[in-house]
Motif scaffolding. Sequence first.
Motif, PDB file in Angstrom:
ATOM      1  N   UNK A  26       0.835  -1.205   0.000  1.00 23.02           N
ATOM      2  CA  UNK A  26       0.000   0.000   0.000  1.00 23.02           C
ATOM      3  C   UNK A  26       0.864   1.247   0.000  1.00 23.02           C
ATOM      4  N   UNK A 286      -7.270   9.632   1.481  1.00 22.62           N
ATOM      5  CA  UNK A 286      -6.359   8.507   1.320  1.00 22.62           C
ATOM      6  C   UNK A 286      -5.870   7.883   2.621  1.00 22.62           C
ATOM      7  N   UNK A 289      -8.449   5.430   3.605  1.00 18.03           N
ATOM      8  CA  UNK A 289      -8.481   4.281   2.690  1.00 18.03           C
ATOM      9  C   UNK A 289      -7.327   3.335   2.981  1.00 18.03           C
ATOM     10  N   UNK A 290      -6.146   3.930   3.148  1.00 20.51           N
ATOM     11  CA  UNK A 290      -4.962   3.137   3.411  1.00 20.51           C
ATOM     12  C   UNK A 290      -5.075   2.421   4.755  1.00 20.51           C
ATOM     13  N   UNK A 293      -7.540  -0.459   4.609  1.00 18.92           N
ATOM     14  CA  UNK A 293      -6.998  -1.668   3.990  1.00 18.92           C
ATOM     15  C   UNK A 293      -6.063  -2.400   4.942  1.00 18.92           C
TER      16      UNK A 293
END
Lengths: 321, 294
Positions: A26, A286, A289-290, A293
């Motif tokens: 990632x 972001x 999102x990161x 994950x």
Amino acid sequence: MPPLAWYALRRVAHGLVTLWFAITITFLLLRLLPGDPATAIASTNMDATMRQELLTKYGLTESLPIQYGKYLVQLVQGNLGTSFSQSEPVSTVLMARLPWTLLLTGSALVVTVAIGIPLGVVAATHAKGALDRIVQVVGVVGQSLFVPSVGIFLLYILGLKLKWFPIGGAHDENVYGIAWYLNVGWHLVLPCASLAMVSLGSYVLILRSTLIESLGEDFCVLARAKGTPERIVVWKHGLRNALLPTTTLLGLQLGFMVGGSVLTETIYAYPGVGRAIYESVIRLDFPVLQGAFVLLAATVVAANMITDLAYGLLDPRVRTA
Amino acid sequence: MSIMLADLETEPVGQQESAAGATWYAFRHNPMGLVALGLMLVLVLVGLAAPLIVHYPSGFTSDVLQSPSSLHWFGTDNLGRDIMAEVVWGTRISMTVGFCASLLAVTFGVLIGMLGAYFPRADTALGMVVDLSLSLPVLPLMILVAALAGPSLGTIILVISFFSWPEVARVVRSQALSVVNLPYMDAARVLGGRHRWILRRHLLPAVAPVITVTVVLTASRAVIAEAGLSFLGMGDPSSWSWGRILYESQQSGSMTSAWWTTLFPSAAILLLVVAATLIAIAYNDARNPRSRED
């Protein structure tokens, strides 16, 4: 070192390597892709000094290896960065949501196994018969279902038309005590059913073929020759052995299920990590999102690790493999 | 000697056909496989001939959220666009994405899988990467990348193929592993064949049957992945795909009032994936001499 401890150690190491891989991939993807976070957070049209200030604040001015090192150190400390849109630590945003995702995927997993085992047994014991055909059709169709489609139809029919179940959220306001738990369960039914329906197909098909194989093996033939009732041959001898490889596959399927939970949570406005992903996509947030994950990957890795360890306890053969 | 000759002469014609011929023969006699293949061909035709069937759905009309009728077979959406037109044009996009992503993923996966099986030294590292990527939740990762790279058809295809090749590599590798130590491979090496020649002329034909199945299955998974990404708003906003119809229906709230906005694209996805799965099953059955006799 006793084989069990050695086995456990290897599994844990494997889990940690997987997690490191997820984190690194990632990090690299985020930095190397065209739309890098620097332009996402601070547009190049911005006033130069202001842009510099923002970039420094989010640590985007340093060289890649240094950013990577800092990122790893922060992760170890449980720091997932700061959300662009909410100015809150990502870990705070996501940790409040993780329990809901765990509840959703966990219950869907339990439902899958609880329905999958009897279906798989029926199909395997009636191999090539009419019942087997039906189960196979159900399996193939189930495997081919698209999560949002199932979700939308359950929501439309059972939620909107028949009004049996709520159509969104995880619980109602102002409900406390035992009523709260019942309320949570009631809200869970539709999302959980959507997710379970999609994962059921492949589970049944795998269990069916493994069980057919295991029922043909020598130990089952011997059990039958001894005069053991067929019911016990199937449930005690055959199924027990068929469940072992099936469980590993279920662990691998977990990654797929977590993906399905993103879609399910989006449809039912379920306040889990998946819904956070959906909301962050719209805002191009972001760090969230990161973080989401990494968190989901960690969940899957942990679940696989636990399955493998339980396995090692149950089946001595695995430890030496 | 004479007995052997007689044996050869009386051998049935079918036995002398090529393996591919026998497979096709068995496939043709399996109604399930034929129906699935027919269905897939119809979908491909619909995708190819989309401009001849309906006009591209664009612009707004006042026929908002009409239920299916003789004028609009699949009804209209919240902006008065014909759903059938959206589904037909969606077939084109969804299948393009499925086909291209599958082609890329299979090419790369076959290469990695074969190299892994052929060069034991590379195998550990390659196998590790494949194992690791298979155990991660792929959809959230795809979302992350698609969000970064910006929504476009090219991005979607690349993202999906980038995360689909490990599965292909795993399947191809295990098939190739069962072949690399067979005597004919040793013979090729003893002959002094170069690695590239052995890989191309000896290993590739041995894994080719697996590749056929993998192409179909990877394509259907790619269609599902595309639908998932589009449903979350990560699709190409300028082209219709099945996932985008669902996305628009959910965004506008018409999914709660107009069942036809979601039923038809969902049915299209289901049809395609079921057809792909059945083709794969029928092909495997037809290829396997044991199940052929049933």
